[in-house]
Design a protein around this motif. Structure first.
Motif, mmCIF file in Angstrom:
data_model
loop_
_atom_site.group_PDB
_atom_site.id
_atom_site.type_symbol
_atom_site.label_atom_id
_atom_site.label_comp_id
_atom_site.label_asym_id
_atom_site.label_seq_id
_atom_site.Cartn_x
_atom_site.Cartn_y
_atom_site.Cartn_z
ATOM 1 N N GLU A 89 9.148 7.780 -1.288
ATOM 2 C CA GLU A 89 9.047 7.084 0.402
ATOM 3 C C GLU A 89 7.965 8.047 1.147
ATOM 4 O OE1 GLU A 89 7.090 4.373 2.845
ATOM 5 O OE2 GLU A 89 8.829 3.961 0.688
ATOM 6 N N ASN A 138 5.321 8.393 -1.764
ATOM 7 C CA ASN A 138 4.095 7.790 -1.428
ATOM 8 C C ASN A 138 2.987 7.646 -0.413
ATOM 9 O OD1 ASN A 138 5.162 6.389 -3.945
ATOM 10 N ND2 ASN A 138 6.215 4.682 -2.988
ATOM 11 N N GLN A 139 3.527 7.831 0.725
ATOM 12 C CA GLN A 139 3.478 7.829 2.004
ATOM 13 C C GLN A 139 1.933 9.182 1.946
ATOM 14 O OE1 GLN A 139 3.007 6.063 5.025
ATOM 15 N NE2 GLN A 139 4.107 5.287 3.619
ATOM 16 N N TYR A 177 -0.797 7.887 -0.282
ATOM 17 C CA TYR A 177 -1.518 6.981 0.650
ATOM 18 C C TYR A 177 -2.422 7.325 1.614
ATOM 19 C CZ TYR A 177 1.949 3.075 -1.181
ATOM 20 O OH TYR A 177 1.885 2.231 -1.298
ATOM 21 N N GLU A 181 -5.692 -2.210 2.620
ATOM 22 C CA GLU A 181 -4.423 -2.608 2.395
ATOM 23 C C GLU A 181 -4.037 -0.703 2.301
ATOM 24 O OE1 GLU A 181 -5.658 -2.233 -1.861
ATOM 25 O OE2 GLU A 181 -5.963 -4.683 -1.687
ATOM 26 N N HIS A 222 -0.194 -0.109 4.568
ATOM 27 C CA HIS A 222 0.736 0.796 3.977
ATOM 28 C C HIS A 222 1.143 1.918 4.453
ATOM 29 C CE1 HIS A 222 1.379 -0.704 -0.020
ATOM 30 N NE2 HIS A 222 -0.189 -0.953 0.361
#
Length: 160
Positions: A4, A7-8, A11, A102, A106
């Motif tokens: 996670e 992913n952050q 992003y 988007e 997120h």
């Protein structure tokens, strides 16, 4: 590092790239306008000089220079190409806004810049406000220049 947080981080990295691209496409619109204005101004000046020679040649019976016919065609083709570039640039500009929105979702950004830029009153204003946008104004300028070249084309080929 867990998945996670990885992913952050991805992003956040992409968000920076999207913001950079968004600024680039916004600036590119005005670079294209400046280039178009310069090119069209040069073509009009050249056409004006040719027009003076045509008027003199009509009085003296000389042949009309081929540029008199070619310059309006170049003007129309360049305006069509500029219009295509503008439409493509707008689509890329809006794609950056969509992707940025988007990514804000997120990242948990509830009032990020792309979410605000995607608000309906900014994207598609209603009523009189739709005439006060860059896109509408740029389109109006390009249309006016295109009609000018069409007129010059008709003058050259039909002798209007």
């Amino acid at each position: 590092m867990d998945k996670e947080s990885g992913n952050q981080e991805n992003y956040r990295t992409e968000y920076k790239e999207v913001a950079t691209n968004h600024r680039f496409y916004a600036g590119l619109r005005f670079i294209v306008i400046a280039f178009t204005a310069t090119l069209q101004s040069a073509l009009v000046a050249l056409y004006s000089q040719i027009m003076q020679r045509v008027l003199v040649s009509e009085e003296t019976g000389q042949s009309i220079p081929p540029q008199f016919y070619i310059i309006p065609i170049i003007g129309m083709v360049s305006m069509f190409a500029t219009f295509v570039i503008e439409r493509r640039n707008i689509s890329l500009f809006r794609a950056m806004i969509r992707r940025g929105k988007e990514l804000e979702f997120h990242l948990g950004l509830t009032s990020g810049q792309f979410g605000r830029l995607a608000e309906p009153e900014l994207v598609r204003p209603k009523g009189v406000r739709k005439f006060f946008t860059h896109t509408w104004s740029i389109g109006l300028l390009y249309t006016a220049i295109l009609f000018m070249w069409i007129y010059f084309f008709l003058v050259a080929f039909l002798g209007l």
